[in-house]
Design a protein around this motif. Structure first.
Motif, mmCIF file in Angstrom:
data_model
loop_
_atom_site.group_PDB
_atom_site.id
_atom_site.type_symbol
_atom_site.label_atom_id
_atom_site.label_comp_id
_atom_site.label_asym_id
_atom_site.label_seq_id
_atom_site.Cartn_x
_atom_site.Cartn_y
_atom_site.Cartn_z
ATOM 1 N N TYR A 32 44.394 30.967 40.596
ATOM 2 C CA TYR A 32 44.699 32.377 40.447
ATOM 3 C C TYR A 32 43.362 33.019 40.056
ATOM 4 C CZ TYR A 32 49.823 31.816 40.269
ATOM 5 O OH TYR A 32 51.135 31.566 40.549
ATOM 6 N N PHE A 34 41.096 36.681 39.076
ATOM 7 C CA PHE A 34 41.242 38.006 38.480
ATOM 8 C C PHE A 34 39.879 38.701 38.416
ATOM 9 C CE2 PHE A 34 45.475 37.181 36.668
ATOM 10 C CZ PHE A 34 45.492 35.791 36.631
ATOM 11 N N TYR A 36 38.384 41.779 35.968
ATOM 12 C CA TYR A 36 38.602 42.685 34.854
ATOM 13 C C TYR A 36 37.386 43.597 34.709
ATOM 14 C CZ TYR A 36 42.607 40.053 32.936
ATOM 15 O OH TYR A 36 43.837 39.463 32.723
ATOM 16 N N LEU A 46 42.617 44.998 33.551
ATOM 17 C CA LEU A 46 42.770 44.315 34.831
ATOM 18 C C LEU A 46 42.533 45.275 35.983
ATOM 19 C CD1 LEU A 46 43.710 41.655 36.277
ATOM 20 C CD2 LEU A 46 45.956 42.752 36.435
ATOM 21 N N LYS A 49 44.293 41.113 40.989
ATOM 22 C CA LYS A 49 44.459 39.673 40.864
ATOM 23 C C LYS A 49 44.925 39.068 42.178
ATOM 24 C CE LYS A 49 49.255 39.839 39.211
ATOM 25 N NZ LYS A 49 50.177 39.479 38.110
ATOM 26 N N PHE A 90 34.106 41.479 35.035
ATOM 27 C CA PHE A 90 34.254 40.042 34.829
ATOM 28 C C PHE A 90 35.225 39.453 35.853
ATOM 29 C CE2 PHE A 90 32.059 39.422 30.827
ATOM 30 C CZ PHE A 90 32.088 40.678 30.233
ATOM 31 N N SER A 94 42.176 31.150 36.685
ATOM 32 C CA SER A 94 43.206 30.616 35.802
ATOM 33 C C SER A 94 43.529 29.191 36.194
ATOM 34 C CB SER A 94 44.454 31.482 35.883
ATOM 35 O OG SER A 94 45.497 30.944 35.106
#
Lengths: 116, 112
Positions: A32, A34, A36, A46, A49, A90, A94
């Motif tokens: 996963y 993401f 940010y 967020l 994603k 960033f 995950s």
């Protein structure tokens, strides 16, 4: 083990120009991913994603990112930069399992500067 | 209607002291986290709790002890503070493990 590398600690663009922030990841299982954004003296918000659905992900504020498994990349783009986009970005991955299930591993961040 | 809140926002203290940072989320999430952001802005997870149970405990000194009295709260207690503990500490929560994490505003800890 999982890891994230963000290429370029600083990116500078002119207002109205394309924004491209690069992120490459390493993960032993389908990740996963993401993005940010952190504005000065604030927490992380967020942007978007990827969770194994569509490879092109659209986020807030006109940002989008494309998951490319063959390149292990998840680059963030925006067609036209705005002054308000200036912030630190960033990328994070995950973990899918093991003893650190759910932990986010972050890249080192990319500071985006937008010039008038 | 703040989603994830932390107190205090700033904390300045002397070496050797003991201090606590509190985190509360009103999102009804099951999972909460503590992250440390160092002076170079590098973010690293410290702990994670799911339904008040510790599920992630990274290599953090024993001086750091998280406590989750209920699903909505995750506090961080730090004993015998050291200069190297100076950082910004972020609390986060997610609906379930591996879901999107929502971050608090951070607590800037300065150890003198």
């Amino acid at each position: 083990a999982q890891s994230v590398t963000q290429l370029g600690s600083h990116v500078s663009v002119s207002e109205g120009a394309l924004v491209l922030l690069r992120c490459n990841y390493s993960s032993s299982v389908p990740p996963y991913l993401f993005w940010y954004v952190q504005y000065p003296n604030q927490g992380l918000q967020l942007l978007l994603k990827y969770t194994s659905a569509a490879t092109l992900v659209k986020g807030i504020n006109g940002f989008e990112a494309e998951f490319k498994k063959s390149e292990t990349s998840f680059h963030l783009t925006k067609p036209s930069a705005h002054m308000s986009d200036a912030a630190e970005y960033f990328c994070a991955v995950s973990n899918a399992g093991g003893t650190s299930y759910g932990k986010l591993t972050f890249g080192q961040g990319t500071i985006l500067t937008v010039h008038p | 209607d703040t989603a994830v809140s932390q107190t205090p926002k700033y904390l300045v203290t002397q070496m050797g002291n003991d201090k606590s940072i509190k985190c509360e989320q009103n999102l009804g999430h099951d999972t909460m986290y503590w992250y440390k952001q160092d002076s170079k802005k590098f973010l690293k997870i410290m702990f994670s709790y799911n339904n008040k149970e510790l599920i992630i405990n990274e290599t953090v000194p024993n001086r750091f002890s998280p406590k989750s009295p209920d699903k909505a709260h995750l506090n961080l207690h730090i004993n015998s503070l050291e200069l190297g503990d100076s950082a910004v500490y972020f609390c986060a929560s997610s609906p379930v493990v591996r879901d999107t994490q929502y971050f608090g505003p951070g607590t800037r800890l300065t150890v003198l």
